[in-house]
Design an enzyme around this catalytic site. Sequence first.
Site, mmCIF file in Angstrom:
data_model
loop_
_atom_site.group_PDB
_atom_site.id
_atom_site.type_symbol
_atom_site.label_atom_id
_atom_site.label_comp_id
_atom_site.label_asym_id
_atom_site.label_seq_id
_atom_site.Cartn_x
_atom_site.Cartn_y
_atom_site.Cartn_z
ATOM 1 C CG ASP A 73 2.900 1.233 -2.402
ATOM 2 O OD1 ASP A 73 1.948 0.744 -3.020
ATOM 3 O OD2 ASP A 73 2.813 2.283 -1.738
ATOM 4 C CB ALA B 284 1.111 -2.454 -0.903
#
Length: 346
Positions: A233, A46
């Site tokens: 994420d 991420a």
Amino acid sequence: MRSIVWHNGTVRMIDQRLLPTEFEMLECKDHEEVAEAIREMAIRGAPAIGAAAAFGMALAAQQCTAKECEEMLTHLRAAAETLGAARPTAVNLSWALTRMMEEAENEEDAAAIRDKLLESAQALADEDVEINRRLGEHGAALIQDGDTILHHCNTGALATVDYGTALGVIRTAHEQGKEIHVLVDETRPRLQGARLTTWELQQLGIPFTLIADNAAGHFMRSGQVDIVLVGADRVAANGDVANKIGTYKLALAAQDNGIPFYPCVPTSTVDLSLPSGDAIPIEERSGEEIREVTYRGQAIAPEGVRVANPAFDVTPHRLVTGIVTENGIAYPPLVLNLRRMVEAST
């Protein structure tokens, strides 16, 4: 070495598809190539995806010949749409794009936008490294000398600009002189644990053992795990955590065995606009990622078999001991304390 850098008008990134057998830098010459690199997971994680999106926007601005501000902004909005569609689950992608567009909209001419977006992308990358180091310090306080840590997927320097989130916590504990051991989930189907985390731990000299994903429960039940550290994420406002597929099973096994379970995330990964994990979009990837896996040179499944391949799952906040951020550790009630962590960064 950073996972992604600006170099002579291009974006260069470590091509993670080739590790651990080959180390190669992929060069992206325009924002569409950056989007493709994100989509095909040449770069992943991420925070790293957020940095890639920022540099992709800088590339789009540098290559746009518009002289008028509004024409430039129209081009950048289209570029942001292309980049934003690359992967849906990691909120850092949309976070970085929003930040870059806000920077662009505050400038008064096209030339200033070009300069500002490159400056902002570089700043975002530098901030990521500093944030990860702070996160590592907070998280390392949870690790005792002699601990065995179970880790899923890859959350190190490869998944960020540098240093790492959950793996950054492990790295900090190691640098503090703590004797630790890491059990590394292989992380099917793309094997980020086996391919990437083991490679990073080797570079750092941190002791580890690679295990099959399905062995994690055995190690927890038999008393061989002291703490579970994962990345994320996207984290919803209530503390529900979307992370690499297989994380939910780890959290269930950890709770059943009284083992603390900590996601480690920068506050940019917390999405306060979503009340719960039910609203997090879950990326469904191609079935080829599973059908093309081989065993002793042969496909593991019959030709044409139907495949479901979600890339992430959601761990309910009731299974989360706490969430490690750069501003400290958020403990339940997460719906209150996560917000405090995020507001501390604004």
